[in-house]
Design a protein around this motif. Structure first.
Motif: not given
Ligand code: ADP
Ligand code: MG
Length: 257
Positions: A26-43
């Motif tokens: 999505l970022t590559k396609l020009g979209q302003r994107t936020l990823l929220v990691d909600l997994d304690p594994q932090g993958n």
């Protein structure tokens, strides 16, 4: 701003791979994107090129009220999107949240003040129907469900669909299923093709057109901290996630018409 939870209570079904690659595409396609990691594994955090062992502030601090989004977010050096990172601290949040006010709405409240900062927010949920996942489902407008087309997939799906219905009825009237994404797909397998056909029969256009094949380059990318779509853009898996991002943009644009 479209907020989507990437959820499936089963582990190892491609949630993190989908979240990281969709964010990068999505970022590559020009979209302003936020990823929220909600997994304690932090993958997702590691796969986005951020060392989870060296975080001083993370999504944990945001959920328990010790930090604002602006303090907790970092930029993915490899993916170009913003990231609310996670590590094992987040496992403690599960317990601490229980005694807090509006414990299932903490993420929603934290994101609410930033409605115009992003086009897409993607939440990588842990493999459970825990309070963390509930925070993801309450913050989201929709759920994207990655799934492998194998024998037990449909059975697990009904548990998730029921949970989504309950959250919709009791906590988040905005919540809907955006779509089911077939991942790690093996076109040569008869079973995969049968399950895939069943999915289409039951869920119709809720099944995304894009199918992500099993592709070793997608599995290799996280160890370099680079999203697969950027690690080897010409690989079949990367191409599929780029197509998926385009399909997602098309789908959200169709809602406006
Ligand atoms: P989850 O977040 O649901 O636990 P992951 O995204 O971590 O699942 O995927 C589980 C494993 O499968 C990881 O090792 C990942 O690299 C691998 N994987 C995911 N998608 C693919 C794919 N399309 N092709 C090959 N390997 C994949
Ligand atoms: Mg994961």
């Amino acid at each position: 701003m479209h907020i989507f939870a990437i959820a499936n209570q089963k582990g190892g079904v491609g949630k993190t791979t989908t979240t990281v690659n969709l964010a990068a595409a999505l970022t590559k396609l020009g979209q302003r994107t936020l990823l929220v990691d909600l997994d304690p594994q932090g993958n997702s955090t590691m796969g986005s090129g951020i060392d989870k062992a060296r975080l001083t502030c993370s999504v944990y601090h945001l959920l328990v009220g010790l930090a604002e989004l602006a303090e907790a977010k970092v930029a993915s050096p490899t993916g170009g999107f913003d990231l609310l990172p996670a590590n094992r601290d987040l496992a403690g949040a599960e317990i601490e949240l229980v005694s807090l006010d509006q414990r299932e709405l903490r993420l929603k409240q934290a994101l609410g003040q930033h409605a115009n900062d992003y086009d897409f927010v993607l939440i990588d949920c842990p493999p459970s129907l825990s309070l963390l996942t509930l925070n993801g489902l309450c913050a989201a407008h929709g759920v994207v469900i990655p799934m492998q087309c194998e024998y037990y997939a449909l059975e697990g799906l009904s548990d998730l669909v029921n949970t989504i219905k309950k959250v919709h009825a009791n906590l988040n009237p905005d919540l809907k299923i955006i779509g089911l994404l077939r991942v790690m797909f093996d076109t040569r397998s008869t079973l995969s093709n049968q399950v895939s056909a069943q999915l289409e029969a039951h869920f119709g256009d809720k099944v995304f057109t894009t199918v992500v094949p099993r592709n070793v380059r997608l599995a290799e990318a996280p160890s370099y901290g680079i999203p697969g779509v950027l690690f080897d853009p010409s690989a079949k898996g990367a191409q599929a996630y780029l197509a998926f991002a385009a399909e997602m943009i098309e789908r959200v644009n169709s809602w406006k018409e």
